[in-house]
Structure formats: C-alpha cells, structure tokens
Design a protein around this motif. Sequence first.
Motif, PDB file in Angstrom:
ATOM      1  N   TYR A 113      12.868   0.169  -9.638  1.00  0.00           N
ATOM      2  CA  TYR A 113      11.475   0.450  -9.962  1.00  0.00           C
ATOM      3  C   TYR A 113      10.541  -0.184  -8.922  1.00  0.00           C
ATOM      4  O   TYR A 113       9.638   0.478  -8.411  1.00  0.00           O
ATOM      5  N   GLN A 114      10.769  -1.448  -8.604  1.00  0.00           N
ATOM      6  CA  GLN A 114       9.906  -2.133  -7.636  1.00  0.00           C
ATOM      7  C   GLN A 114       9.967  -1.464  -6.264  1.00  0.00           C
ATOM      8  O   GLN A 114       8.942  -1.247  -5.626  1.00  0.00           O
ATOM      9  N   GLN A 115      11.169  -1.168  -5.809  1.00  0.00           N
ATOM     10  CA  GLN A 115      11.334  -0.577  -4.481  1.00  0.00           C
ATOM     11  C   GLN A 115      10.743   0.836  -4.417  1.00  0.00           C
ATOM     12  O   GLN A 115      10.085   1.190  -3.442  1.00  0.00           O
ATOM     13  N   THR A 116      10.979   1.616  -5.447  1.00  0.00           N
ATOM     14  CA  THR A 116      10.473   2.985  -5.476  1.00  0.00           C
ATOM     15  C   THR A 116       8.953   2.997  -5.546  1.00  0.00           C
ATOM     16  O   THR A 116       8.304   3.786  -4.855  1.00  0.00           O
ATOM     17  N   ALA A 117       8.389   2.128  -6.362  1.00  0.00           N
ATOM     18  CA  ALA A 117       6.930   2.055  -6.475  1.00  0.00           C
ATOM     19  C   ALA A 117       6.300   1.645  -5.151  1.00  0.00           C
ATOM     20  O   ALA A 117       5.251   2.172  -4.765  1.00  0.00           O
ATOM     21  N   SER A 118       6.932   0.728  -4.427  1.00  0.00           N
ATOM     22  CA  SER A 118       6.356   0.303  -3.143  1.00  0.00           C
ATOM     23  C   SER A 118       6.501   1.382  -2.078  1.00  0.00           C
ATOM     24  O   SER A 118       5.659   1.495  -1.201  1.00  0.00           O
TER      25      SER A 118
END
Length: 133
Positions: free
Chosen positions: A29-34
Amino acid sequence: MTSGINNYLVYLTVAIGGGLGASLRFFVYQQTASLLGKGFPYATLLVNLVGSFLLGLLYSLIEQGHIDAGVYRSLIGIGFLGAFTTFSTFSVDTILLFQQGFLLKAMTNIVLNVSLCIMAAALGMFIVTLINK
C-alpha cells in the motif's frame, strides 16, 4: 493431548502467516501510493490480483499432491494470503468511490478486481497443471 498441541500449532501458523501477510499488504500500500498516488485503489487491486494468483498456485499444488496441505494451507493459504488480500478493503474503497461521485472509477474497480483476480487464480492453477504434464 496430541491433537490439542497440533491445534495450537495450526493457530500459530495461521497467526504467523497473517502477521506476515498484513505487513506485506501495508508495505505494498505504501509503495503503490507513493508511486501511483491515492486517486484509485491500485494497491488493493494489486494485492487482490497477486493473492488470487498465489492462492490458485497453492490450491493446485495441494490438490495435485505436490505439497502437503497441512502447514501450507494454514500458514500460506489461510494466514498469509488471508491477511494479504483485501476483499473488505476493496468493498469499502468501492463504496467510497461511489459516495464521492466517481461512478466510472467505482465500476472500473469492481470489474478489474473481479475479472482480473479470477483470471489470476485460474492462471495460477493452469501453471501448476502445465508444469505437472
């Protein structure tokens, strides 16, 4: 008594798998959102797609006798993939898109998650069958 110990071991493997799956889901989630932003629930789609593929692989490997169901079903299938995939998140993401007036995004989210995840599970099962020949 042995069955009680085995029962605790099953719960432990589910818990370990669940912790790892939830942690990886948060990381994705964190990587995709960034990378892609938060305008569309890409991370939910990604984990559901990958999780469906992996569960298709796991199911076929167990059913065809390549691996024993025991620890793999509880650790990976129920624990890890159960925590990694996010159908409940998919549902809330879709409702929020509808509520925010993004009808096309909401419908796209439904179509992509349902169709691609079913295809990913089928692909996982097909790969095991293909390798098994």
